[in-house]
Design a protein around this motif. Structure first.
Motif: not given
Length: 272
Positions: A71-90
Motif C-alpha cells: 500500500g502506498v497511502e493509508d486507506f481513505p475512510a470511504d474505501l470499500k473493495f472486494y478481493w478474491l484469491h485464485f490459482d490457475v492450474i495449467a
C-alpha cells in the motif's frame, strides 16, 4: 495482461469484502496466488514492484503471483473493495490450442453494478459452501467481465487514436483559419472534451499548444523567406492580434519575431 484459456481449471482460494475504518494501509506482501481487487467506493493506491496503481471506484486490479506489492497511502475512510484469491492450474498439454481470455491488469468496468452482484454472489456461495464448483464458475464470470471491459477500452483507445490523427491533419492544413478545440470538434463531429483528452494522450500536447506550434513553424519560414510585414505574417498564420502573435512566438522560440529575422539573416550572411 493475464492470458488464460477459458478451458483451464481455476481454483478459488478465498474472497472477501474490505470496508475501511480510515486507518492503516494495504500490507506489504508477495503472494503465491493471483488476486482480483474491485473497488466499489473510494480510491485504493497500491504499488506492485515498480508500478503504482490508483484504483478508483468502478475499476478492477489484478495482482500477479510472486510479485511484491504494498500500500502506498493509508486507506481513505470511504474505501470499500472486494478481493478474491485464485490459482490457475495449467500444464503444457492443457494449454495447447485453447481459446485464450485476455484479462487486463487495471481497467474501468463498464457495468460496475453487475460486478458487485457477482462478488456478492461469490461471498454468499462461499459462506454457504466452503468449496464448490459454483465458486470457480463465478470467478470465471468475473474474469470474463474484466476481459470484456478491456476489449471495450481497447476499441475506444483505437477510435480515439484515429480521431487524434484526424485533428492533427486539420491542424497541419488549416492552421491559418480561426482554429480552436471547439472548432476542431465540430469539424470532426465529436465532443470537445473527449477530443482534447485523446489528442493529449496520443501527442502529449494540448490542442491549443499544437495549433500554436504549427502556426509558429509557418511564421518562422515566412519571416525569413518573404518580404511581409509582421501584421501580414501574423494574419497568414492564424493570429488576428499582432501583440498576441509576438507573445506566442517568443514563448516557442525564445525570440521576438524581429529578433528571429535579424538572427537568421546574420547567420545566413556569415555562412556565405
Amino acid at each position: 495482461m493475464l492470458e488464460l484459456s477459458i478451458a483451464l481449471p481455476l481454483r478459488v482460494q478465498n474472497g472477501g469484502l474490505f470496508i475501511s475504518r480510515g486507518v492503516g494501509r494495504h500490507p506489504a506482501r508477495r503472494l503465491s496466488s493471483w488476486e482480483i481487487i474491485f473497488v466499489e467506493k473510494g480510491i485504493l493506491t497500491l504499488q506492485e514492484e515498480e508500478r503504482v496503481f490508483q484504483v478508483n471506484a468502478g475499476e478492477s486490479l489484478i495482482l500477479w503471483p510472486q510479485r511484491h506489492h504494498i500500500g502506498v497511502e493509508d486507506f481513505p475512510a470511504d474505501l470499500k473493495f472486494y478481493w478474491l484469491h485464485f490459482d490457475v492450474i495449467a500444464s503444457p498439454a492443457t494449454e495447447k490450442n485453447l481459446t485464450s481470455l485476455a484479462v487486463p491488469q487495471h481497467v474501468r468496468i463498464g457495468d460496475p453494478q453487475y460486478m458487485i452482484s457477482l462478488f456478492r454472489q461469490f461471498l454468499s456461495e462461499q459462506e454457504r459452501l466452503q468449496r464448490s464448483a459454483a465458486l470457480e464458475f463465478i470467478l470465471l464470470l468475473i474474469l470474463q467481465h474484466i476481459a470484456l471491459a478491456g476489449d471495450c477500452q481497447e476499441r475506444a483507445d483505437d477510435a480515439g487514436t484515429a480521431l487524434a490523427w484526424k485533428a492533427q491533419q486539420l491542424i497541419r492544413t488549416q492552421f491559418h483559419r480561426p482554429l480552436s478545440t471547439s472548432v476542431l470538434a465540430r469539424e470532426l463531429h465529436c465532443n470537445a472534451d473527449y477530443l482534447g483528452r485523446v489528442y493529449r494522450r496520443v501527442f502529449r500536447l494540448t490542442l491549443t499548444e499544437a495549433i500554436h506550434r504549427q502556426r509558429i513553424r509557418a511564421a518562422e519560414k515566412m519571416l525569413v523567406n518573404e518580404a511581409r510585414s509582421l501584421k501580414e505574417v501574423a494574419g497568414l498564420c492564424g493570429f488576428s492580434d499582432v501583440g498576441y502573435f509576438r507573445q506566442i512566438f517568443r514563448k516557442h522560440t525564445g525570440l521576438t519575431p524581429a529578433a528571429w529575422k535579424r538572427r537568421y539573416c546574420k547567420e545566413h550572411i556569415n555562412s556565405a
